[in-house]
Design a protein around this motif. Sequence first.
Motif, PDB file in Angstrom:
ATOM      1  N   TYR A 157      69.280  -4.521 -25.911  1.00 40.99           N
ATOM      2  CA  TYR A 157      69.885  -4.365 -27.390  1.00 40.99           C
ATOM      3  C   TYR A 157      70.989  -3.474 -27.339  1.00 40.99           C
ATOM      4  O   TYR A 157      70.886  -2.526 -26.795  1.00 40.99           O
ATOM      5  CB  TYR A 157      69.041  -4.012 -28.270  1.00 40.99           C
TER       6      TYR A 157
ATOM      7  N   HIS B 176      63.999  -6.576 -26.609  1.00 40.37           N
ATOM      8  CA  HIS B 176      62.551  -6.270 -26.722  1.00 40.37           C
ATOM      9  C   HIS B 176      61.736  -6.850 -25.493  1.00 40.37           C
ATOM     10  O   HIS B 176      60.776  -6.250 -25.394  1.00 40.37           O
ATOM     11  CB  HIS B 176      62.057  -6.676 -28.031  1.00 40.37           C
ATOM     12  N   TRP B 177      62.495  -7.735 -24.823  1.00 37.14           N
ATOM     13  CA  TRP B 177      61.693  -8.128 -23.541  1.00 37.14           C
ATOM     14  C   TRP B 177      62.169  -7.628 -22.335  1.00 37.14           C
ATOM     15  O   TRP B 177      61.525  -7.801 -21.198  1.00 37.14           O
ATOM     16  CB  TRP B 177      62.038  -9.867 -23.741  1.00 37.14           C
TER      17      TRP B 177
ATOM     18  N   HIS C  74      63.262  -3.960 -20.175  1.00 38.80           N
ATOM     19  CA  HIS C  74      62.690  -2.469 -20.030  1.00 38.80           C
ATOM     20  C   HIS C  74      63.542  -1.581 -19.485  1.00 38.80           C
ATOM     21  O   HIS C  74      64.444  -2.083 -18.488  1.00 38.80           O
ATOM     22  CB  HIS C  74      61.237  -2.529 -19.588  1.00 38.80           C
TER      23      HIS C  74
ATOM     24  N   ALA D 291      60.666  -9.194 -33.231  1.00 36.84           N
ATOM     25  CA  ALA D 291      61.557  -8.549 -32.155  1.00 36.84           C
ATOM     26  C   ALA D 291      63.085  -8.562 -33.010  1.00 36.84           C
ATOM     27  O   ALA D 291      63.706  -7.380 -33.106  1.00 36.84           O
ATOM     28  CB  ALA D 291      61.773  -9.439 -30.853  1.00 36.84           C
TER      29      ALA D 291
ATOM     30  N   SER E 194      65.491  -5.368 -34.203  1.00 35.02           N
ATOM     31  CA  SER E 194      66.799  -5.297 -34.037  1.00 35.02           C
ATOM     32  C   SER E 194      67.824  -5.120 -35.097  1.00 35.02           C
ATOM     33  O   SER E 194      68.455  -4.283 -35.087  1.00 35.02           O
ATOM     34  CB  SER E 194      67.331  -6.289 -33.096  1.00 35.02           C
TER      35      SER E 194
ATOM     36  N   TYR F  40      68.755  -0.222 -26.619  1.00 33.85           N
ATOM     37  CA  TYR F  40      67.481  -0.077 -26.692  1.00 33.85           C
ATOM     38  C   TYR F  40      67.001  -1.195 -25.650  1.00 33.85           C
ATOM     39  O   TYR F  40      67.317  -2.329 -25.778  1.00 33.85           O
ATOM     40  CB  TYR F  40      66.986  -0.498 -28.089  1.00 33.85           C
TER      41      TYR F  40
ATOM     42  N   LEU G 182      59.389  -3.277 -25.308  1.00 30.64           N
ATOM     43  CA  LEU G 182      58.545  -4.209 -26.084  1.00 30.64           C
ATOM     44  C   LEU G 182      57.493  -3.405 -26.900  1.00 30.64           C
ATOM     45  O   LEU G 182      56.820  -3.988 -27.684  1.00 30.64           O
ATOM     46  CB  LEU G 182      57.692  -5.050 -25.106  1.00 30.64           C
TER      47      LEU G 182
ATOM     48  N   VAL H 104      57.530  -4.086 -30.691  1.00 29.90           N
ATOM     49  CA  VAL H 104      56.575  -5.255 -30.834  1.00 29.90           C
ATOM     50  C   VAL H 104      55.104  -5.239 -30.503  1.00 29.90           C
ATOM     51  O   VAL H 104      54.372  -5.587 -31.521  1.00 29.90           O
ATOM     52  CB  VAL H 104      57.290  -6.491 -30.226  1.00 29.90           C
TER      53      VAL H 104
ATOM     54  N   ALA I  28      61.127   2.696 -33.557  1.00 29.23           N
ATOM     55  CA  ALA I  28      60.528   1.125 -32.983  1.00 29.23           C
ATOM     56  C   ALA I  28      59.083   0.922 -33.229  1.00 29.23           C
ATOM     57  O   ALA I  28      58.594  -0.119 -33.701  1.00 29.23           O
ATOM     58  CB  ALA I  28      60.919   0.874 -31.554  1.00 29.23           C
TER      59      ALA I  28
ATOM     60  N   GLY J 249      57.912  -1.585 -36.181  1.00 27.15           N
ATOM     61  CA  GLY J 249      57.008  -2.612 -35.571  1.00 27.15           C
ATOM     62  C   GLY J 249      55.700  -2.669 -36.318  1.00 27.15           C
ATOM     63  O   GLY J 249      55.367  -3.778 -36.996  1.00 27.15           O
TER      64      GLY J 249
END
Length: 193
Positions: free
Chosen positions: A32, A48-49, A51, A87, A91, A104, A107, A110, A166, A170
Amino acid sequence: MPQSIIQSKFFLIVVCAFISAVLQIFQPDFIYLKSKIWFEAWRLWTGHWVHVGWIHYLLNMLAFACLPYIFPQIKNKTYFCLLMIIAPLLSLTFYFIYPEIQAYAGLSGVLHGLYIFAAIIYFDQKNERKFALLVIVLVVIKIAWEQKFGQLGTAKLIGSPVLVQAHLWGVIWASIIAVSYLFYKHKQLKMNG
């Protein structure tokens, strides 16, 4: 749990871990980034997928791998839909509510949402209420701690600051989705019953 369910849950975990690992290889293209979010809209989801590193990836995949076995009654398609919905909601929350967040990856927001969604759905089942309540209370305590005192030490482990907003959002988004789903389900039952 029947073997077919175990296999389908395992398949979900493997597919998600694989997608995340592939994206991780090209991490700079998928995190992100506020400055690119409207020109590279896939970052709403992919941020979000990916890292901050492989340890971060492993920790999140471990937490994700436990989820379908802790809450086996939740269908894979439900988990998939939530992964697709939470996700981008996170964002957009970063973009509009936290303009200072420029980048960012991870995960965990989420994941917090997935756990709270599953617990709320389980709470609606009489024989699962105690366990669901335990999960809800633990998640709420963790979120409250993070909002008051900051993250729980994960930053040193992953080598990057933890964005506790987050986790909070979430949980908020997933709670809204879960309550809306239950409201709709109960309304349908009354209409059909």
